[in-house]
Scaffold this motif. Sequence first.
Motif, mmCIF file in Angstrom:
data_model
loop_
_atom_site.group_PDB
_atom_site.id
_atom_site.type_symbol
_atom_site.label_atom_id
_atom_site.label_comp_id
_atom_site.label_asym_id
_atom_site.label_seq_id
_atom_site.Cartn_x
_atom_site.Cartn_y
_atom_site.Cartn_z
ATOM 1 N N SER A 1 -8.855 9.796 -1.492
ATOM 2 C CA SER A 1 -8.400 8.432 -1.756
ATOM 3 C C SER A 1 -7.031 8.194 -1.142
ATOM 4 C CB SER A 1 -8.355 8.176 -3.270
ATOM 5 O OG SER A 1 -9.652 8.221 -3.837
ATOM 6 N N GLU A 2 -6.136 9.168 -1.277
ATOM 7 C CA GLU A 2 -4.810 9.037 -0.664
ATOM 8 C C GLU A 2 -4.927 8.931 0.852
ATOM 9 O OE1 GLU A 2 -2.334 12.206 -2.030
ATOM 10 O OE2 GLU A 2 -2.396 11.564 -4.128
ATOM 11 N N GLU A 3 -5.842 9.694 1.430
ATOM 12 C CA GLU A 3 -6.056 9.609 2.872
ATOM 13 C C GLU A 3 -6.546 8.225 3.278
ATOM 14 O OE1 GLU A 3 -8.817 12.727 3.633
ATOM 15 O OE2 GLU A 3 -7.310 14.331 3.548
ATOM 16 N N MET A 4 -7.455 7.650 2.464
ATOM 17 C CA MET A 4 -7.975 6.317 2.785
ATOM 18 C C MET A 4 -6.880 5.263 2.683
ATOM 19 S SD MET A 4 -11.279 4.278 1.228
ATOM 20 C CE MET A 4 -12.475 5.169 2.233
ATOM 21 N N ILE A 5 -5.995 5.413 1.690
ATOM 22 C CA ILE A 5 -4.880 4.466 1.564
ATOM 23 C C ILE A 5 -3.967 4.586 2.786
ATOM 24 C CG2 ILE A 5 -2.858 3.833 0.191
ATOM 25 C CD1 ILE A 5 -4.425 4.898 -2.283
ATOM 26 N N SER A 6 -3.683 5.824 3.193
ATOM 27 C CA SER A 6 -2.847 6.044 4.372
ATOM 28 C C SER A 6 -3.486 5.448 5.624
ATOM 29 C CB SER A 6 -2.624 7.554 4.580
ATOM 30 O OG SER A 6 -1.857 8.099 3.524
ATOM 31 N N GLU A 7 -4.797 5.599 5.759
ATOM 32 C CA GLU A 7 -5.516 5.023 6.907
ATOM 33 C C GLU A 7 -5.401 3.503 6.893
ATOM 34 O OE1 GLU A 7 -9.389 6.602 6.319
ATOM 35 O OE2 GLU A 7 -8.795 8.658 6.835
ATOM 36 N N ALA A 8 -5.488 2.903 5.705
ATOM 37 C CA ALA A 8 -5.367 1.445 5.605
ATOM 38 C C ALA A 8 -3.971 0.993 6.003
ATOM 39 C CB ALA A 8 -5.692 1.001 4.175
ATOM 40 N N ILE A 9 -2.954 1.767 5.633
ATOM 41 C CA ILE A 9 -1.582 1.446 6.019
ATOM 42 C C ILE A 9 -1.438 1.491 7.538
ATOM 43 C CG2 ILE A 9 0.823 2.268 5.942
ATOM 44 C CD1 ILE A 9 0.193 3.306 3.082
ATOM 45 N N ASN A 10 -2.011 2.502 8.137
ATOM 46 C CA ASN A 10 -1.875 2.683 9.586
ATOM 47 C C ASN A 10 -2.596 1.584 10.375
ATOM 48 O OD1 ASN A 10 -0.363 5.020 9.264
ATOM 49 N ND2 ASN A 10 -2.158 6.353 9.301
ATOM 50 N N ARG A 11 -3.603 0.973 9.770
ATOM 51 C CA ARG A 11 -4.328 -0.104 10.453
ATOM 52 C C ARG A 11 -3.576 -1.433 10.433
ATOM 53 N NH1 ARG A 11 -8.950 2.287 7.981
ATOM 54 N NH2 ARG A 11 -8.774 0.815 6.265
ATOM 55 N N LEU A 12 -2.601 -1.531 9.538
ATOM 56 C CA LEU A 12 -1.872 -2.801 9.399
ATOM 57 C C LEU A 12 -0.772 -2.943 10.454
ATOM 58 C CD1 LEU A 12 -1.667 -2.862 5.514
ATOM 59 C CD2 LEU A 12 -2.912 -4.486 6.943
ATOM 60 N N LEU B 1 0.824 -1.209 0.000
ATOM 61 C CA LEU B 1 0.000 0.000 0.000
ATOM 62 C C LEU B 1 0.859 1.261 0.000
ATOM 63 C CD1 LEU B 1 -2.984 -0.949 2.339
ATOM 64 C CD2 LEU B 1 -2.885 -0.938 -0.158
ATOM 65 N N LYS B 2 2.037 1.191 0.620
ATOM 66 C CA LYS B 2 2.964 2.322 0.543
ATOM 67 C C LYS B 2 3.403 2.547 -0.901
ATOM 68 C CE LYS B 2 4.808 2.136 5.269
ATOM 69 N NZ LYS B 2 6.006 1.849 6.110
ATOM 70 N N ARG B 3 3.608 1.467 -1.646
ATOM 71 C CA ARG B 3 3.960 1.595 -3.073
ATOM 72 C C ARG B 3 2.810 2.245 -3.844
ATOM 73 N NH1 ARG B 3 6.473 -1.642 -7.021
ATOM 74 N NH2 ARG B 3 8.221 -1.854 -5.567
ATOM 75 N N VAL B 4 1.586 1.833 -3.557
ATOM 76 C CA VAL B 4 0.426 2.420 -4.224
ATOM 77 C C VAL B 4 0.343 3.918 -3.920
ATOM 78 C CG1 VAL B 4 -2.109 2.449 -4.319
ATOM 79 C CG2 VAL B 4 -0.882 0.264 -4.264
ATOM 80 N N LEU B 5 0.530 4.269 -2.656
ATOM 81 C CA LEU B 5 0.463 5.678 -2.252
ATOM 82 C C LEU B 5 1.568 6.485 -2.915
ATOM 83 C CD1 LEU B 5 -1.005 7.730 -0.465
ATOM 84 C CD2 LEU B 5 0.559 7.107 1.387
ATOM 85 N N ASP B 6 2.758 5.924 -2.979
ATOM 86 C CA ASP B 6 3.883 6.612 -3.626
ATOM 87 C C ASP B 6 3.568 6.858 -5.102
ATOM 88 O OD1 ASP B 6 6.780 7.473 -3.802
ATOM 89 O OD2 ASP B 6 6.810 5.795 -5.207
#
Length: 281
Positions: free
Chosen positions: A270-281, A188-193
Motif C-alpha cells: 500500500s505504501e508503494e502504491m501511494i508513492s507511485e501515485a505521488i510520482n505520477r502527479l 499524499l505525502k502526508r498520508v504516506l508520512d
Amino acid sequence: MSTRTSPTVKRRRIASELRRLRAGTGMSAEEAGRRVGLSKSAISRIENAESTGQVATVAALMRLYGVADEDVEQIEVIARQARTRGWWQRWNDVLPAWFDTYVGLESEASHISEYEPQLVPGLLQTADYARSVIRAEHPDDTVEEVERRVELRLQRQHADDPPKLWIVLDEAVLHRIVGSREIMRAQLKRVLDTAQRPGNDIQVLSFEAGEHGSMGSAFFILRFPDPRDTPCVYLENRAGSLYLEEVDEVQQYTTLFDHLRATALGVRRSEEMISEAINRL
C-alpha cells in the motif's frame, strides 16, 4: 490519550451506567423520573447522552438505584467533567450539532479504524486539501466560514497523544485530484508520512479487489482507553450522522472492517502504491 479530555465521553459513560443500573432494578424510566422529580423524557435524554443532567440529579438517580455513597462520589466527579465545554465548541458557529458528538468522541479515542472510499480522512488532511473539500461541500459559505471549518479540521489533528489509526482507503482516493496536482501531491505525502509512523496502518483497497462490503459508504469504529467506555461505530451522510453502540452492531462493522483489511493490499505494498501515485502527479 490527549489531555484535551472529552465531556462527550464522560456524558456517554454516565448514560451507559444509569441505563445499566436502572435496568438492574427493573424500574421504568417513568417511575425513576417520578421518584427524583423528573419527567420520563428527561430520564431518557440523560440515558441516551443527549443531556448531561445536573450533578445532583445524577447522584440522586445513583442512590435511587442502590449505589453506595463512595461510588456515587466518583460518578459525581465524572458528572462535573461531563458538564464542561469541549475545546471544539469555540467553533460552534460552523460545527453542525450532529458532528459535535463525533468530535467529542474522537478527542478521547485511543484507536480509530476507518474505511474511506472517497476522500482522505479528516485527521490526515492538509490545510489546502481540506479547504478544497470544504469549498465543494459548502459552496454558499463565505471565505471566513470556510477558513473557520479548515481551522477546526486542523485542530482535530493536534492531540497530545493521538489515536492509533488503521485506515483502509479505496484506490480511488489516490487518483482523484482534489484542488490541484500540487495540493494532491502534498496530501499524499502526508498520508504516506502517517502510514510510516509507529502504531498506524494504512492499506489501499485496489480496484482489482472488485466488489466488497460497504462499497461507497465510509464508516469509523472508535475505541477508548477506559474499558468502561465501550466502542462505537460512526456513520455520516449529508444531512446528519448515526452512532451504533449495541454490541452486535459494533461487531458487525468490526467483522466488515476485518474483511476489508484482508482484501486490501498489505501495508508495505500500500505504501508503494501511494508513492507511485505521488510520482505520477
